[in-house]
Motif scaffolding. Sequence first.
Motif, PDB file in Angstrom:
ATOM      1  N   ARG A  38     -26.351 -16.172  -1.436  1.00 54.65           N
ATOM      2  CA  ARG A  38     -25.939 -15.267  -0.285  1.00 54.65           C
ATOM      3  C   ARG A  38     -26.759 -16.164   1.177  1.00 54.65           C
ATOM      4  O   ARG A  38     -27.706 -15.861   0.849  1.00 54.65           O
ATOM      5  CB  ARG A  38     -25.167 -14.340  -0.494  1.00 54.65           C
ATOM      6  N   SER A  40     -26.555 -14.854   4.434  1.00 56.47           N
ATOM      7  CA  SER A  40     -26.248 -13.284   5.874  1.00 56.47           C
ATOM      8  C   SER A  40     -26.187 -13.915   7.290  1.00 56.47           C
ATOM      9  O   SER A  40     -27.272 -15.113   7.364  1.00 56.47           O
ATOM     10  CB  SER A  40     -26.853 -12.343   6.016  1.00 56.47           C
ATOM     11  N   LYS A  43     -30.644 -14.299   8.400  1.00 54.17           N
ATOM     12  CA  LYS A  43     -31.214 -14.595   6.985  1.00 54.17           C
ATOM     13  C   LYS A  43     -31.456 -15.869   5.905  1.00 54.17           C
ATOM     14  O   LYS A  43     -30.529 -16.660   6.113  1.00 54.17           O
ATOM     15  CB  LYS A  43     -30.500 -13.216   6.401  1.00 54.17           C
ATOM     16  N   SER A  62     -29.342  -4.960  -4.418  1.00 50.87           N
ATOM     17  CA  SER A  62     -28.306  -4.966  -2.882  1.00 50.87           C
ATOM     18  C   SER A  62     -26.783  -4.952  -3.739  1.00 50.87           C
ATOM     19  O   SER A  62     -26.373  -4.252  -2.793  1.00 50.87           O
ATOM     20  CB  SER A  62     -28.663  -5.981  -1.735  1.00 50.87           C
ATOM     21  N   LYS A  86     -19.340  -3.895   1.675  1.00 54.68           N
ATOM     22  CA  LYS A  86     -20.209  -3.407   3.069  1.00 54.68           C
ATOM     23  C   LYS A  86     -20.168  -4.614   3.534  1.00 54.68           C
ATOM     24  O   LYS A  86     -20.202  -5.891   3.551  1.00 54.68           O
ATOM     25  CB  LYS A  86     -21.098  -2.893   2.443  1.00 54.68           C
ATOM     26  N   PRO A  87     -20.632  -4.509   4.828  1.00 54.61           N
ATOM     27  CA  PRO A  87     -21.206  -5.336   6.152  1.00 54.61           C
ATOM     28  C   PRO A  87     -21.980  -6.029   5.900  1.00 54.61           C
ATOM     29  O   PRO A  87     -21.610  -7.277   5.935  1.00 54.61           O
ATOM     30  CB  PRO A  87     -20.467  -4.400   7.711  1.00 54.61           C
ATOM     31  N   GLU A  88     -22.762  -5.602   4.710  1.00 51.02           N
ATOM     32  CA  GLU A  88     -23.713  -6.504   4.828  1.00 51.02           C
ATOM     33  C   GLU A  88     -23.649  -7.523   3.924  1.00 51.02           C
ATOM     34  O   GLU A  88     -24.185  -8.488   3.490  1.00 51.02           O
ATOM     35  CB  GLU A  88     -25.427  -5.652   4.267  1.00 51.02           C
ATOM     36  N   ASP A  89     -22.210  -7.465   3.226  1.00 51.30           N
ATOM     37  CA  ASP A  89     -22.412  -8.722   2.477  1.00 51.30           C
ATOM     38  C   ASP A  89     -21.436  -9.965   2.774  1.00 51.30           C
ATOM     39  O   ASP A  89     -21.805 -10.895   2.767  1.00 51.30           O
ATOM     40  CB  ASP A  89     -21.713  -8.571   1.797  1.00 51.30           C
ATOM     41  N   THR A  90     -21.380 -10.142   4.102  1.00 51.83           N
ATOM     42  CA  THR A  90     -21.228 -10.617   5.094  1.00 51.83           C
ATOM     43  C   THR A  90     -22.177 -11.847   4.622  1.00 51.83           C
ATOM     44  O   THR A  90     -22.884 -12.195   5.047  1.00 51.83           O
ATOM     45  CB  THR A  90     -20.713 -10.207   6.580  1.00 51.83           C
ATOM     46  N   THR A 111     -16.246 -12.813   5.040  1.00 51.38           N
ATOM     47  CA  THR A 111     -17.022 -11.570   5.764  1.00 51.38           C
ATOM     48  C   THR A 111     -15.902 -10.412   5.363  1.00 51.38           C
ATOM     49  O   THR A 111     -14.176 -10.314   5.175  1.00 51.38           O
ATOM     50  CB  THR A 111     -16.116 -12.200   7.261  1.00 51.38           C
ATOM     51  N   SER A 114     -15.782  -4.270   9.701  1.00 52.07           N
ATOM     52  CA  SER A 114     -16.162  -2.505   9.144  1.00 52.07           C
ATOM     53  C   SER A 114     -14.254  -1.598  10.416  1.00 52.07           C
ATOM     54  O   SER A 114     -13.918  -2.484  10.739  1.00 52.07           O
ATOM     55  CB  SER A 114     -17.404  -2.164   9.752  1.00 52.07           C
TER      56      SER A 114
END
Length: 114
Positions: A38, A40, A43, A62, A86-90, A111, A114
Motif C-alpha cells: 500500500r 498512502s 508515505k 496496522s 479506516k481512513p488511514e487505509d486509503t 479510498t 470518514s
Amino acid sequence: QVQLVESGGGLVQVGGSLQLSCKLPSPWFDGNPVRWYRQSPGKQRELVASISRGGSTIYDDSVKGRFTVSRGTSRNTVYLAMNSLKPEDTGVYYCNLPAPNNIWGQGIQVTVAS
C-alpha cells in the motif's frame, strides 16, 4: 511487459469492506508467494500482507485482524479482503509477485471516507 492485474478497489465508508483481486499472468505462477503493498498519500510504499507457497500469511500490525490474504479457487488469483476499513487505509494498493521476476501490478486506488 508482463504485469499483474488488480481489481476491486474504490470508495467505501469508514467501517466498510472491499475485496481486492490480483490476477497472476500465468498458471505457472499459481502457488508462488504473493505480496500486497500500500502507498498512502505522502508515505512510502509499505508491505501490508503476504501469502507464501504453503499458504502461510503475514500481516502488518496496522491491518492485522482486519485484512485477509487468500488464494482463490480459480487459478491464478489472489485476494485481499479488507474489513473494518479506516481512513488511514486509503492509498494505492499494489500486488507483487517477487519470484521469478519481481512482477508488479499497476496499482488500484482504495479510498476510505470518514
